[in-house]
Design a protein around this motif. Sequence first.
Motif, PDB file in Angstrom:
ATOM      1  N   MET A 121     -10.972   6.560  19.557  1.00  0.00           N
ATOM      2  CA  MET A 121     -12.197   5.897  19.088  1.00  0.00           C
ATOM      3  C   MET A 121     -12.715   6.546  17.816  1.00  0.00           C
ATOM      4  SD  MET A 121     -14.413   4.697  22.418  1.00  0.00           S
ATOM      5  CE  MET A 121     -14.793   6.361  22.975  1.00  0.00           C
ATOM      6  N   GLU A 122     -12.627   7.866  17.745  1.00  0.00           N
ATOM      7  CA  GLU A 122     -13.092   8.563  16.545  1.00  0.00           C
ATOM      8  C   GLU A 122     -12.220   8.194  15.351  1.00  0.00           C
ATOM      9  OE1 GLU A 122     -13.668  13.154  14.892  1.00  0.00           O
ATOM     10  OE2 GLU A 122     -13.249  12.787  17.013  1.00  0.00           O
ATOM     11  N   TRP A 123     -10.898   8.172  15.547  1.00  0.00           N
ATOM     12  CA  TRP A 123      -9.975   7.839  14.462  1.00  0.00           C
ATOM     13  C   TRP A 123     -10.213   6.434  13.916  1.00  0.00           C
ATOM     14  CZ3 TRP A 123      -5.071   9.825  17.441  1.00  0.00           C
ATOM     15  CH2 TRP A 123      -4.965  11.212  17.274  1.00  0.00           C
ATOM     16  N   THR A 124     -10.580   5.505  14.792  1.00  0.00           N
ATOM     17  CA  THR A 124     -10.729   4.102  14.398  1.00  0.00           C
ATOM     18  C   THR A 124     -12.182   3.687  14.209  1.00  0.00           C
ATOM     19  OG1 THR A 124     -10.641   3.503  16.751  1.00  0.00           O
ATOM     20  CG2 THR A 124      -8.578   3.389  15.507  1.00  0.00           C
ATOM     21  N   ASN A 125     -13.105   4.639  14.335  1.00  0.00           N
ATOM     22  CA  ASN A 125     -14.540   4.357  14.184  1.00  0.00           C
ATOM     23  C   ASN A 125     -15.005   3.251  15.121  1.00  0.00           C
ATOM     24  OD1 ASN A 125     -15.167   6.287  12.154  1.00  0.00           O
ATOM     25  ND2 ASN A 125     -14.266   4.955  10.609  1.00  0.00           N
ATOM     26  N   THR A 126     -14.509   3.275  16.341  1.00  0.00           N
ATOM     27  CA  THR A 126     -14.924   2.275  17.326  1.00  0.00           C
ATOM     28  C   THR A 126     -15.944   2.829  18.319  1.00  0.00           C
ATOM     29  OG1 THR A 126     -12.903   2.839  18.555  1.00  0.00           O
ATOM     30  CG2 THR A 126     -12.849   0.845  17.224  1.00  0.00           C
ATOM     31  N   GLN A 127     -16.213   4.127  18.248  1.00  0.00           N
ATOM     32  CA  GLN A 127     -17.205   4.701  19.159  1.00  0.00           C
ATOM     33  C   GLN A 127     -18.606   4.178  18.867  1.00  0.00           C
ATOM     34  OE1 GLN A 127     -15.946   6.155  16.581  1.00  0.00           O
ATOM     35  NE2 GLN A 127     -17.107   7.907  15.809  1.00  0.00           N
ATOM     36  N   LEU A 128     -18.800   3.630  17.658  1.00  0.00           N
ATOM     37  CA  LEU A 128     -20.114   3.120  17.269  1.00  0.00           C
ATOM     38  C   LEU A 128     -20.529   1.903  18.084  1.00  0.00           C
ATOM     39  CD1 LEU A 128     -19.668   3.370  13.391  1.00  0.00           C
ATOM     40  CD2 LEU A 128     -20.784   5.015  14.905  1.00  0.00           C
ATOM     41  N   PHE A 129     -19.544   1.177  18.631  1.00  0.00           N
ATOM     42  CA  PHE A 129     -19.859  -0.019  19.427  1.00  0.00           C
ATOM     43  C   PHE A 129     -19.057  -0.026  20.727  1.00  0.00           C
ATOM     44  CE2 PHE A 129     -17.022  -0.901  15.854  1.00  0.00           C
ATOM     45  CZ  PHE A 129     -15.875  -1.392  16.472  1.00  0.00           C
ATOM     46  N   GLU A 130     -18.853   1.144  21.296  1.00  0.00           N
ATOM     47  CA  GLU A 130     -17.988   1.272  22.478  1.00  0.00           C
ATOM     48  C   GLU A 130     -18.510   0.542  23.707  1.00  0.00           C
ATOM     49  OE1 GLU A 130     -18.711   5.248  24.822  1.00  0.00           O
ATOM     50  OE2 GLU A 130     -18.420   5.747  22.700  1.00  0.00           O
ATOM     51  N   GLN A 131     -19.801   0.272  23.782  1.00  0.00           N
ATOM     52  CA  GLN A 131     -20.357  -0.418  24.946  1.00  0.00           C
ATOM     53  C   GLN A 131     -20.463  -1.931  24.754  1.00  0.00           C
ATOM     54  OE1 GLN A 131     -20.656   1.065  27.835  1.00  0.00           O
ATOM     55  NE2 GLN A 131     -19.949   2.938  26.806  1.00  0.00           N
ATOM     56  N   ASN A 132     -20.117  -2.411  23.580  1.00  0.00           N
ATOM     57  CA  ASN A 132     -20.122  -3.859  23.344  1.00  0.00           C
ATOM     58  C   ASN A 132     -18.943  -4.522  24.047  1.00  0.00           C
ATOM     59  OD1 ASN A 132     -21.639  -2.664  20.956  1.00  0.00           O
ATOM     60  ND2 ASN A 132     -21.974  -4.835  20.595  1.00  0.00           N
ATOM     61  N   LEU A 133     -19.141  -5.779  24.462  1.00  0.00           N
ATOM     62  CA  LEU A 133     -18.031  -6.554  24.981  1.00  0.00           C
ATOM     63  C   LEU A 133     -17.145  -7.014  23.827  1.00  0.00           C
ATOM     64  CD1 LEU A 133     -19.908  -8.795  27.587  1.00  0.00           C
ATOM     65  CD2 LEU A 133     -18.538  -6.752  28.052  1.00  0.00           C
ATOM     66  N   LEU A 134     -15.870  -7.247  24.102  1.00  0.00           N
ATOM     67  CA  LEU A 134     -14.937  -7.658  23.062  1.00  0.00           C
ATOM     68  C   LEU A 134     -15.379  -8.942  22.356  1.00  0.00           C
ATOM     69  CD1 LEU A 134     -11.286  -7.051  24.287  1.00  0.00           C
ATOM     70  CD2 LEU A 134     -12.615  -5.754  22.635  1.00  0.00           C
ATOM     71  N   ASN A 135     -15.966  -9.877  23.129  1.00  0.00           N
ATOM     72  CA  ASN A 135     -16.372 -11.141  22.508  1.00  0.00           C
ATOM     73  C   ASN A 135     -17.683 -11.022  21.732  1.00  0.00           C
ATOM     74  OD1 ASN A 135     -18.175 -10.929  24.579  1.00  0.00           O
ATOM     75  ND2 ASN A 135     -17.513 -12.781  25.663  1.00  0.00           N
ATOM     76  N   GLU A 136     -18.223  -9.814  21.666  1.00  0.00           N
ATOM     77  CA  GLU A 136     -19.463  -9.599  20.916  1.00  0.00           C
ATOM     78  C   GLU A 136     -19.207  -8.972  19.544  1.00  0.00           C
ATOM     79  OE1 GLU A 136     -22.533  -8.758  24.664  1.00  0.00           O
ATOM     80  OE2 GLU A 136     -21.615  -7.066  23.603  1.00  0.00           O
ATOM     81  N   ILE A 137     -17.949  -8.664  19.232  1.00  0.00           N
ATOM     82  CA  ILE A 137     -17.659  -7.970  17.982  1.00  0.00           C
ATOM     83  C   ILE A 137     -16.782  -8.851  17.087  1.00  0.00           C
ATOM     84  CG2 ILE A 137     -17.913  -5.695  19.023  1.00  0.00           C
ATOM     85  CD1 ILE A 137     -14.892  -5.502  19.241  1.00  0.00           C
TER      86      ILE A 137
END
Length: 262
Positions: free
Chosen positions: A124-140
């Motif tokens: 998550m850190e490498w891909t900068n996805t920790q910023l929205f880790e609690q979002n559902l996939l269909n919300e991003i």
Amino acid sequence: MISCKNATFTYTGRDVGIKNISLTVNKGEWIGIIGANGSGKSTLLNIISGIIIPDSGSIELCGQSLSKFSKKELAKNMSVLSQHQQFTYEYTVKETIKLGRLVHQSSLFSRWSQEDEDAVQRAMEWTNTQLFEQNLLNEISGGERQRVFLAQCLAQESPCILLDEPSNHLDISQTIQILDLLKKLQNEHQKTIVTIFHDLNLASLYCDRIVAIKDGEKIMEAKADVLLNEDALFSIFQTPFTVLNHPNTNHKIIAYKSNVVL
């Protein structure tokens, strides 16, 4: 590390699959696959990864036929990012990335370890996805989902990474960040990488060797600075190019020509 020998595959009712392709990918090497749409690039990648079984020929990983690997063992050795990711579940981003650790679980009820958590956090850190880790996939957004599925691949921690157009939906900044990360993993952890590229400049910048596919056949294979020349590119794409030298490196810059006066 990966050996594809005389692989042939034909889709039912279609001529183009791949025809008698042989390819060797050495440990710690980054191979780029280029070619026009429908040339057989994704088919070749799917055969190398074991998703498609060839009609004839063989695929080996570390000297052993892919048919000898269980799906789980194969996933431990190869992580695959497909061009079109399908999702029908309502998982959060982090839950989706955690699926990459299933190959390391001895059973469905295995305990989640600190090693698993560390691998997910790194991805998550490498891909900068920790910023929205609690979002559902269909919300991003589509670009954010692409980064999530790449993080899932990285969380697998497999020695081979196969990617079909990894820059899909990513802006140029995100593309460079992701490809720089993959280059770092190649250099520092001897990751073996096979990538389909549509952007020839990215292929030139990151790949050690490039394989050109046309009408299902391998027509060229060479180091990037050798293969990426005007004559070769015209024979692959039937489109004129101008090839220049990068001002700061020995890489090639591919300029696209237009038949229209601009």
